[in-house]
Design an enzyme around this catalytic site. Sequence first.
Site, mmCIF file in Angstrom:
data_model
loop_
_atom_site.group_PDB
_atom_site.id
_atom_site.type_symbol
_atom_site.label_atom_id
_atom_site.label_comp_id
_atom_site.label_asym_id
_atom_site.label_seq_id
_atom_site.Cartn_x
_atom_site.Cartn_y
_atom_site.Cartn_z
ATOM 1 N N HIS A 76 0.825 -1.215 0.000
ATOM 2 C CA HIS A 76 0.000 0.000 0.000
ATOM 3 C C HIS A 76 0.860 1.266 0.000
ATOM 4 O O HIS A 76 1.939 1.293 0.542
ATOM 5 C CB HIS A 76 -0.992 0.021 1.169
ATOM 6 N N ASN A 77 0.344 2.277 -0.665
ATOM 7 C CA ASN A 77 0.960 3.610 -0.715
ATOM 8 C C ASN A 77 2.236 3.669 -1.553
ATOM 9 O O ASN A 77 2.899 4.705 -1.606
ATOM 10 C CB ASN A 77 1.305 4.134 0.686
#
Lengths: 327, 327, 327
Positions: free
Chosen positions: A230-231
Amino acid sequence: MSELRLADIVTALGGELHGEGSLRIAGLAPLETANSSQISFVSNPRYQPQIAGSNAGCIIVVPALREAAIRRGSCIVTDQPYLYFARLTQLWRATLRAARPMTSRALSIHPSAVVDPEASVDPTALVGALCVIERGARIGAGTVLRPRVTVGEDCVVGARCLVHSGVVIGADGFGFAPDGDKWEKIEQLGAVRIGDDVEIGANTCIDRGALQDTVIEDGVKLDNLIQVGHNVRIGRNTAIAGCAGIAGSATIGAQCTIGGGAVVLGHLQIADHVHISAATVVSKSIKKPGQYTGFFPLDDNAAWERNAATVKQLHRLRERIKKLESE
Amino acid sequence: MSELRLADIVTALGGELHGEGSLRIAGLAPLETANSSQISFVSNPRYQPQIAGSNAGCIIVVPALREAAIRRGSCIVTDQPYLYFARLTQLWRATLRAARPMTSRALSIHPSAVVDPEASVDPTALVGALCVIERGARIGAGTVLRPRVTVGEDCVVGARCLVHSGVVIGADGFGFAPDGDKWEKIEQLGAVRIGDDVEIGANTCIDRGALQDTVIEDGVKLDNLIQVGHNVRIGRNTAIAGCAGIAGSATIGAQCTIGGGAVVLGHLQIADHVHISAATVVSKSIKKPGQYTGFFPLDDNAAWERNAATVKQLHRLRERIKKLESE
Amino acid sequence: MSELRLADIVTALGGELHGEGSLRIAGLAPLETANSSQISFVSNPRYQPQIAGSNAGCIIVVPALREAAIRRGSCIVTDQPYLYFARLTQLWRATLRAARPMTSRALSIHPSAVVDPEASVDPTALVGALCVIERGARIGAGTVLRPRVTVGEDCVVGARCLVHSGVVIGADGFGFAPDGDKWEKIEQLGAVRIGDDVEIGANTCIDRGALQDTVIEDGVKLDNLIQVGHNVRIGRNTAIAGCAGIAGSATIGAQCTIGGGAVVLGHLQIADHVHISAATVVSKSIKKPGQYTGFFPLDDNAAWERNAATVKQLHRLRERIKKLESE
């Protein structure tokens, strides 16, 4: 079997043809194994010695090899034979498709796919059998989802992408806060945004962001079985080989290459034009372009055992050398 | 719960029974935990001491352990107890299946599977739920595709194979030619050819070849989450453990074993009878049979940090030793 | 866009509010980028200097930062801001869901899923599109299977689990007995038992046991693309990051963490409270809690080549040092 005449090839792709345009080519093959109805290529002038002995019907060569190639037989001269070859594979694919059209291609979305009514699929996109596209997801023009792909809620795939079977876009990022002995889930409120001209290999996973989106920029190429946390942000035209893992919140620059099985730890930053070798662990940010490597060299097992045991005493060995030096 | 009498077992699998043929066996278990209605095995004579203390209803042993086993109770003597045990698991599975038949087994192809009309599935093959078989693909006699498997266009799976859920056969190999900053796709014009008696673990990927086919020979066993790149050839009876990655155009010999998480780089050749340890990176061809290893030994984190820092000065340390020696 | 008032947040989650309860919050964001309609958090007092400069509408802080936070503007004081933040993401998700209800949520089992009539799915569980649940499998209360999950025969998933897309639970473990040159399959007669509150990431595989079950205890969190071999046991609340591989019959304790790409070899035992760094190979059992690491440090490629070559002479170097010392 489909065929192309050499004249058809240069009409479609350019290049300087030496030899009969009417020669029929039935396939592409490497220089060493190509027969008289196949076409091959040589990019690197140091392979010049192999040219004379090749049985290929035609060879695609750089200008520096023009004379050698003409002496042998048919050739197409172009500045970038490998790029020419890539385009020829595309021409070949189109020719094969034309000779054997897909009856089901008329349908943009395979009837077995599960597409949420609130998802948006461009009419020129193709969604394969048994794909799942959740609500709010968007699939761009000309993009192809092969069978059994998941595109999660609100995730966006740009134009002209190719997503292979088993890919999961938009599963939850791996985020938990400790609560005593247990873990409390951090809901992953971001999505995934994928640019244009991205290819994603089979069974690769790209997680949604925790707060903001995970971002894959235009032209990125991902091989199979890659984990993108994620991210993460992956910059333009970066290519990553199979089984690599990019941990959460890592930022990878543009025009990078990352080898198979490499691991990039979380929250790191990798500059543009960085090349990571296969099976290498990136454990701190890399600010300078270059080639970086780090894996234990293979050895026969007995030698490895001895050397690995010594690795664990390395710091002490250094101290012993220091002591010897001071004496 | 299904049961088998010892007499049924030796009738089906052979071996020399000592004890009551009427004894009913309700399951298989390891020597230490087996109870009096379970059967176990001992392959290695050095486990002889454990025999006397086992509560197993029956023990499968090598001839060298005959006396020790008879003193304890029922036993079956056979030259290869582990192989006998493997066959017994198969007999067990068949017995369980017979006691609890699958109503849907009558259907060769699950109604939810998407099979192209131009694909060919042998009538004795089983295609699980939600599989996708693309046109031109062929599935051989007795082969079982578990649910959610993709077999791509023109790919061939031989006879008596077992393909687990999530497998992707025939996604595109990872091939691109640089075009300035961008990547030009090389269409992958080959397919995948899988021999007979091959098992492929869950979510493993085998890419189609660029020009020729990717080839998996007879008897190969692949575990889960393995990546097999384009143009790879894996020789007969080679077994590869989970999470391994075989990069494009590598050729792996017959009767090899490759440990979990190992990486074989592209274009390399590995001879027959080579054994690669887990997590090892093969970065050059291996011509001699043997066991090869290469991973950094685990240590407590502080010790690792010190030693890893010293690894990065290793070449200089060697120079310092040389200097000391010359003094 | 959904909004929550600060008063709503403290009503739901507790904490000591300083500032206007009527302030509307439109999102969550990191401290550095949060704007005046966003809420952020600071766990670690050493980030105190960043507080004054933040534009966040509200900051969640530990009591030690109360004064600094109040001087800046709105804040919520709580003992564990990160845990509070996690719960706030859940409140946020619930708010978003309420504002945009899922029409299909009324159905516990998506109509495209293939659920065996002899499987048991709790009426409060959700089974996503194109899942396969085989006979004898059981899915517990409140558990969510995202799309395209396979739960094999007789496997059990507990309550309140979240299983992401592409997961395969209950494929065969990798077990074969040698039979001359060939491999004889060992039927995998066990199943998989997964406790409560377990999360399993996309495309992760958990194999069924050979004789007994593979067991995942309560509260375990598994990231994407993880391989869990047959007969493995993973203890309560252990968290494992992406691309890790746990080989067959390994036993991992409770409250452990295992980093991305780490490999645990077969039949090993890892105690409770052990932390394995990313990309580390666990090649023997670990009996003492602590942090363990083992990967080759990254370097620029040329330096790596020199040092890697020296690694292969390390044992001899040690002998040379010994000799120098004895002189």
